[in-house]
Design a protein around this motif. Structure first.
Motif, PDB file in Angstrom:
ATOM      1  N   SER A  21       0.867  -1.176   0.000  1.00  0.00           N
ATOM      2  CA  SER A  21       0.000   0.000   0.000  1.00  0.00           C
ATOM      3  C   SER A  21       0.903   1.224   0.000  1.00  0.00           C
ATOM      4  O   SER A  21       1.995   1.191   0.565  1.00  0.00           O
ATOM      5  CB  SER A  21      -0.910   0.011   1.229  1.00  0.00           C
ATOM      6  N   ALA A  22       0.452   2.302  -0.650  1.00  0.00           N
ATOM      7  CA  ALA A  22       1.314   3.471  -0.781  1.00  0.00           C
ATOM      8  C   ALA A  22       0.502   4.753  -0.647  1.00  0.00           C
ATOM      9  O   ALA A  22      -0.662   4.813  -1.044  1.00  0.00           O
ATOM     10  CB  ALA A  22       2.055   3.461  -2.121  1.00  0.00           C
ATOM     11  N   GLY A  23       1.150   5.761  -0.065  1.00  0.00           N
ATOM     12  CA  GLY A  23       0.578   7.100   0.014  1.00  0.00           C
ATOM     13  C   GLY A  23       1.529   8.090  -0.620  1.00  0.00           C
ATOM     14  O   GLY A  23       2.738   8.023  -0.398  1.00  0.00           O
ATOM     15  N   VAL A  24       0.992   9.005  -1.429  1.00  0.00           N
ATOM     16  CA  VAL A  24       1.801   9.979  -2.151  1.00  0.00           C
ATOM     17  C   VAL A  24       1.368  11.374  -1.738  1.00  0.00           C
ATOM     18  O   VAL A  24       0.167  11.659  -1.658  1.00  0.00           O
ATOM     19  CB  VAL A  24       1.653   9.797  -3.678  1.00  0.00           C
ATOM     20  N   ALA A  25       2.346  12.250  -1.463  1.00  0.00           N
ATOM     21  CA  ALA A  25       2.026  13.618  -1.054  1.00  0.00           C
ATOM     22  C   ALA A  25       3.073  14.565  -1.626  1.00  0.00           C
ATOM     23  O   ALA A  25       4.252  14.209  -1.750  1.00  0.00           O
ATOM     24  CB  ALA A  25       1.986  13.737   0.466  1.00  0.00           C
ATOM     25  N   GLU A  26       2.619  15.788  -1.960  1.00  0.00           N
ATOM     26  CA  GLU A  26       3.510  16.811  -2.489  1.00  0.00           C
ATOM     27  C   GLU A  26       3.734  17.880  -1.429  1.00  0.00           C
ATOM     28  O   GLU A  26       2.797  18.286  -0.726  1.00  0.00           O
ATOM     29  CB  GLU A  26       2.921  17.439  -3.745  1.00  0.00           C
ATOM     30  N   ALA A  27       4.999  18.333  -1.299  1.00  0.00           N
ATOM     31  CA  ALA A  27       5.324  19.370  -0.321  1.00  0.00           C
ATOM     32  C   ALA A  27       4.813  20.725  -0.806  1.00  0.00           C
ATOM     33  O   ALA A  27       4.617  20.955  -1.992  1.00  0.00           O
ATOM     34  CB  ALA A  27       6.828  19.426  -0.099  1.00  0.00           C
ATOM     35  N   ASP A  28       4.611  21.605   0.165  1.00  0.00           N
ATOM     36  CA  ASP A  28       4.186  22.974  -0.150  1.00  0.00           C
ATOM     37  C   ASP A  28       4.961  23.941   0.740  1.00  0.00           C
ATOM     38  O   ASP A  28       4.412  24.523   1.678  1.00  0.00           O
ATOM     39  CB  ASP A  28       2.674  23.111   0.057  1.00  0.00           C
ATOM     40  N   PRO A  29       6.267  24.140   0.471  1.00  0.00           N
ATOM     41  CA  PRO A  29       7.073  25.047   1.315  1.00  0.00           C
ATOM     42  C   PRO A  29       6.541  26.471   1.315  1.00  0.00           C
ATOM     43  O   PRO A  29       6.700  27.208   2.285  1.00  0.00           O
ATOM     44  CB  PRO A  29       8.461  24.973   0.680  1.00  0.00           C
ATOM     45  N   ALA A  30       5.886  26.888   0.207  1.00  0.00           N
ATOM     46  CA  ALA A  30       5.372  28.259   0.140  1.00  0.00           C
ATOM     47  C   ALA A  30       4.304  28.504   1.192  1.00  0.00           C
ATOM     48  O   ALA A  30       4.075  29.643   1.616  1.00  0.00           O
ATOM     49  CB  ALA A  30       4.819  28.532  -1.260  1.00  0.00           C
ATOM     50  N   ALA A  31       3.616  27.442   1.605  1.00  0.00           N
ATOM     51  CA  ALA A  31       2.572  27.575   2.631  1.00  0.00           C
ATOM     52  C   ALA A  31       3.140  27.442   4.040  1.00  0.00           C
ATOM     53  O   ALA A  31       2.379  27.322   4.998  1.00  0.00           O
ATOM     54  CB  ALA A  31       1.487  26.524   2.404  1.00  0.00           C
ATOM     55  N   GLY A  32       4.458  27.434   4.154  1.00  0.00           N
ATOM     56  CA  GLY A  32       5.079  27.338   5.473  1.00  0.00           C
ATOM     57  C   GLY A  32       5.224  25.923   5.987  1.00  0.00           C
ATOM     58  O   GLY A  32       5.489  25.710   7.163  1.00  0.00           O
ATOM     59  N   GLU A  33       5.036  24.928   5.111  1.00  0.00           N
ATOM     60  CA  GLU A  33       5.159  23.547   5.543  1.00  0.00           C
ATOM     61  C   GLU A  33       6.623  23.195   5.818  1.00  0.00           C
ATOM     62  O   GLU A  33       7.536  23.720   5.186  1.00  0.00           O
ATOM     63  CB  GLU A  33       4.611  22.599   4.477  1.00  0.00           C
ATOM     64  N   ALA A  34       6.799  22.260   6.744  1.00  0.00           N
ATOM     65  CA  ALA A  34       8.123  21.739   7.065  1.00  0.00           C
ATOM     66  C   ALA A  34       8.195  20.281   6.637  1.00  0.00           C
ATOM     67  O   ALA A  34       7.211  19.708   6.158  1.00  0.00           O
ATOM     68  CB  ALA A  34       8.410  21.885   8.564  1.00  0.00           C
ATOM     69  N   ALA A  35       9.367  19.679   6.833  1.00  0.00           N
ATOM     70  CA  ALA A  35       9.551  18.290   6.423  1.00  0.00           C
ATOM     71  C   ALA A  35       8.572  17.362   7.136  1.00  0.00           C
ATOM     72  O   ALA A  35       8.036  16.418   6.544  1.00  0.00           O
ATOM     73  CB  ALA A  35      10.998  17.861   6.705  1.00  0.00           C
ATOM     74  N   ASN A  36       8.304  17.617   8.412  1.00  0.00           N
ATOM     75  CA  ASN A  36       7.376  16.765   9.167  1.00  0.00           C
ATOM     76  C   ASN A  36       5.971  16.817   8.588  1.00  0.00           C
ATOM     77  O   ASN A  36       5.222  15.834   8.653  1.00  0.00           O
ATOM     78  CB  ASN A  36       7.351  17.183  10.640  1.00  0.00           C
TER      79      ASN A  36
ATOM     80  N   ASP B 269       1.764   9.864   5.227  1.00  0.00           N
ATOM     81  CA  ASP B 269       1.213   8.837   6.106  1.00  0.00           C
ATOM     82  C   ASP B 269      -0.311   8.822   6.044  1.00  0.00           C
ATOM     83  O   ASP B 269      -0.932   7.752   6.031  1.00  0.00           O
ATOM     84  CB  ASP B 269       1.697   9.079   7.538  1.00  0.00           C
ATOM     85  N   GLU B 270      -0.942   9.994   5.988  1.00  0.00           N
ATOM     86  CA  GLU B 270      -2.403  10.047   5.879  1.00  0.00           C
ATOM     87  C   GLU B 270      -2.869   9.434   4.563  1.00  0.00           C
ATOM     88  O   GLU B 270      -3.879   8.714   4.514  1.00  0.00           O
ATOM     89  CB  GLU B 270      -2.871  11.498   5.991  1.00  0.00           C
ATOM     90  N   ALA B 271      -2.143   9.703   3.488  1.00  0.00           N
ATOM     91  CA  ALA B 271      -2.494   9.090   2.208  1.00  0.00           C
ATOM     92  C   ALA B 271      -2.321   7.578   2.269  1.00  0.00           C
ATOM     93  O   ALA B 271      -3.121   6.821   1.697  1.00  0.00           O
ATOM     94  CB  ALA B 271      -1.635   9.688   1.096  1.00  0.00           C
ATOM     95  N   LEU B 272      -1.279   7.095   2.979  1.00  0.00           N
ATOM     96  CA  LEU B 272      -1.072   5.656   3.133  1.00  0.00           C
ATOM     97  C   LEU B 272      -2.219   5.024   3.914  1.00  0.00           C
ATOM     98  O   LEU B 272      -2.706   3.942   3.553  1.00  0.00           O
ATOM     99  CB  LEU B 272       0.258   5.414   3.842  1.00  0.00           C
ATOM    100  N   GLN B 273      -2.660   5.685   4.977  1.00  0.00           N
ATOM    101  CA  GLN B 273      -3.787   5.142   5.743  1.00  0.00           C
ATOM    102  C   GLN B 273      -5.047   5.079   4.881  1.00  0.00           C
ATOM    103  O   GLN B 273      -5.859   4.156   5.010  1.00  0.00           O
ATOM    104  CB  GLN B 273      -4.029   6.005   6.997  1.00  0.00           C
TER     105      GLN B 273
END
Length: 704
Positions: free
Chosen positions: A413-428, A435-439
């Protein structure tokens, strides 16, 4: 020349002791004097012929650098090498101040023993050779002043001293003529005085072509300059071996013909350089171990998080966010429980290899923990990343995994997500989204990939009435499932009783073992879920005896090797019978490992200590206790006190000490009624009531 005398200066007594131990271990004849303050160090330097001082830079009243200046300025203190100790390796200003104050070198804390001893030996050799040369220079000055036969005789003595010097030494006249080399010089380089009549001849023979040209030019420009050949150089011996020599030069007066002399000394630092290279290589290997998963060879969690943080910084600069995929092996716990951890490790290694080969060269693959893998894809759009993930997932699903004589088909099973540094997101945040996509992929039935989004990141809204109806239906279904599971357990228990009836001395064994196991769980204070798992496991733990011939189970003598192997397979057979039954998912590990030993000498997987499931450790004690107190075909039952004694002797070897203690507490607290086992067990319990507190203990060699 007598043993070396070392002066150690540090305000910390522990540091003085440790440093003295390092030197004494390599130079047992050395004399070590210590000082905790500057005034005490100066006094010792005036009183004793110090050969070398090791001084800590940081001291509360007077710094090591100030003490160095004080020693160099004191006319009553002879000159000796000073090695400053510092914990600030990169402080260039500090090192410059120390050298200006008269120190020969620095050594960085924590002190490496090999480097310390190498530097100490080099400085001692140079110091003692310089002492010899100073004495010889005095002789030379006398010779030059008198211009007599005594001068020529002294010159010969000087040459003989050089010849016997304990290190490579060369005497050169100002015109470059080589007058004398020491025996050590010839031994190490392979060149005799006849091979190198001039300094230029030595340089041409012992240096590589490019460095030889540079060195000869320096000598021709500075014929008399003793610094012309100073420094560390790589030389070639006559046999072609490359070695590293560190050269130094000093004037040595004049010959009887008026020509000035230069003494060129060398220290062979080849072994020290090799030790330094070995240390650097060891550090590189340690760094690799610290950042690599030892099972799969992939990046570990630490290395991956460092890479992810760096990629986030890069994406902020170039506005090109990375995409992260998180994989999970479907039903991996069942594979581990049913087939053993060794086979599970083979599965993880094979999947890691498949993911690594299917990923692109620009991607980063890591094992995040357990059966989870991560794939970081920079400069990648989500559709392209999803295509890569699907390729990996399909490849794994189509390849049967084989290892340790077993084959299994697994899915991911796999979850895929794209980062959004412009929105202030961090690596965590990216890890959380993946992980939410994997669940969401697991909730969709597994063996699929999901992309993070509003649908994947939050539960779908539903009408309150429908939710309550669904909850009621769920509770009803849960009750029916529990009822059916219990009926099935009872059916299996009846089957086990039928199997036990084949062998008289095994009659009632599963019931008795269950009774003792539940008593231990009570003494340990385990939760209801764990108690239930252990209860079910105790009832069916020997169902695999269906595959053991009755003649072996009833044998009164010692089992041979082949028979023992057949008996040991009963746990594997039990697991295979229970493998496809969801109701026994948590029971299977207990059944599989109840014959493991605390010290690792059990079967089938050789687990040890807390790697053995707690339920299996409890079942092992209960199983052995019943075997001892009710007897077997090959021996009579023993008293409860004797059984407890055997358990205590095997505590920490065959059995978990905490479980044995719990059984003893249960027996001592309130002796319960005998277990609902065979009549023989009840009669034995009545006979041994006087030996209570009751406890369960396994028999000798203790295997039921």
């Amino acid at each position: 020349m007598g043993p070396a005398i070392f002066l150690l200066v540090d305000d910390n007594p522990d540091n003085l002791f440790a440093l003295g131990q390092l030197i004494a271990a390599e130079m047992p004849d050395a004399e070590i004097v210590t000082a905790a303050a500057a005034d005490e160090a100066v006094r010792l330097a005036r009183e004793k012929p110090i050969d070398m001082a090791l001084i800590d830079v940081r001291m509360p009243q007077t710094s090591g650098i100030d003490l160095c200046r004080q020693l160099r300025a004191d006319p009553a203190v002879p000159r000796f090498p000073i090695l400053l100790l510092t914990a600030f390796e990169s402080d260039a200003a500090l090192r410059t101040s120390g050298m200006d104050a008269g120190a020969e070198d620095f050594l960085t804390k924590p002190i490496d023993r090999v480097e310390l001893i190498a530097r100490v030996r080099v400085m001692l050799r140079i110091k003692r050779t310089e002492d010899q040369l100073r004495a010889l220079n005095a002789d030379l000055e006398t010779l030059v002043a008198s211009r007599t036969q005594a001068l020529r005789e002294s010159e010969q003595r000087f040459r003989r001293a050089i010849l016997d010097a304990p290190m490579p030494v060369m005497i050169c006249a100002e015109d470059g003529e080589v007058l004398q080399i020491s025996k050590v010089w010839t031994e190490l380089s392979g060149y005799s005085p006849n091979d190198i009549p001039t300094l230029s001849a030595w340089i041409q023979k012992a240096h590589r072509p490019q460095s030889a040209t540079e060195a000869i030019q320096a000598v021709s420009l500075h014929t008399w300059d003793e610094r012309a050949c100073e420094g560390e150089r790589r030389i070639l011996t006559r046999g072609g071996e490359q070695r590293v020599w560190e050269f130094s030069s000093s004037p040595a007066g004049c010959l009887s013909d008026g020509r000035r002399l230069v003494v060129r000394m060398a220290v062979d630092t080849t072994e020290r350089r090799r030790a330094e290279c070995a240390l650097q290589e060891a550090n590189r290997q340690l760094e690799a171990l610290a950042t690599t998963d030892d099972l799969t060879g992939l990046h570990n969690r630490r290395r991956f998080l460092e890479t992810l943080s760096a990629e986030f910084e890069r994406s902020r600069r170039y506005a090109n966010p990375p995409v992260l995929a998180m994989f999970d092996v479907d039903h991996f716990k069942t594979i581990n429980d049913a087939r053993g951890h060794a086979f599970g490790d083979q599965v993880l290694k094979r999947i890691a290899e498949d993911v690594r080969h299917s990923a692109r060269t620009t991607d980063t693959v890591a094992r995040y923990g357990g059966d989870e893998f991560l794939l970081l894809m920079p400069n990648t759009a989500v559709p392209e990343a999803l295509s890569v993930v699907e390729r990996i997932r399909r490849h794994v699903a189509q390849m049967p995994l084989t290892g340790i004589g077993q084959t299994v088909q697994v899915t991911l099973s796999a979850g895929v997500a794209e980062a959004d540094p412009a929105a202030g997101e961090a690596a965590n945040d990216l890890l959380r989204k993946a992980d939410e996509a994997l669940q969401a992929a697991k909730a969709a039935g597994r063996d699929c990939a999901k992309v993070w989004g509003p649908v994947a990141s939050q539960p779908p809204p539903e009408d309150q009435a429908e939710a309550e109806a669904a909850d009621r239906l769920h509770r009803r279904l849960h009750g029916l499932v529990q009822q059916s599971v219990e009926m099935f357990v009872q059916s299996v228990r009846d089957l086990v009783r039928g199997l036990e009836a084949r062998v008289p001395h095994l009659s009632g064994h599963s019931g008795n073992t269950t009774h003792y196991a539940l008593a231990v769980t009570e003494a340990l204070g385990l939760g209801s879920d764990q108690v239930e798992d252990i209860r079910k496991a105790a009832l069916v733990h020997d169902i695999g005896n269906i595959a053991v011939p009755r003649a072996i189970l009833s044998k009164t003598g010692r089992l041979d090797v082949a028979e023992r192997q057949i008996v040991e397979q009963h746990v594997v057979v039990s697991v295979r019978l229970l493998d496809q039954l969801a109701a026994f998912d948590r029971t299977i590990p207990i059944v599989r490992h109840h014959h493991e030993r605390w010290d690792g000498g059990g079967y089938p997987d050789g687990l040890s200590g807390e790697a053995i499931p707690l339920g299996a450790r409890v079942l092992a004690v209960a199983d052995a206790f019943d075997a001892m107190t009710t007897g077997r075909a090959y021996r009579k039952p023993c008293r409860i006190g004797e059984a407890l004694g055997r358990l205590r002797r095997e505590s920490g070897q065959q059995f978990d000490p905490a479980v044995v203690d719990a059984l003893e507490r249960w027996v001592g607290a309130a002796p319960p009624s005998p277990p609902p086992g065979r009549a023989a067990a009840s009669r034995h319990a009545r006979k041994t009531a006087a030996a209570r507190p009751r406890s369960s203990a396994p028999r000798e060699a203790v295997s039921p």
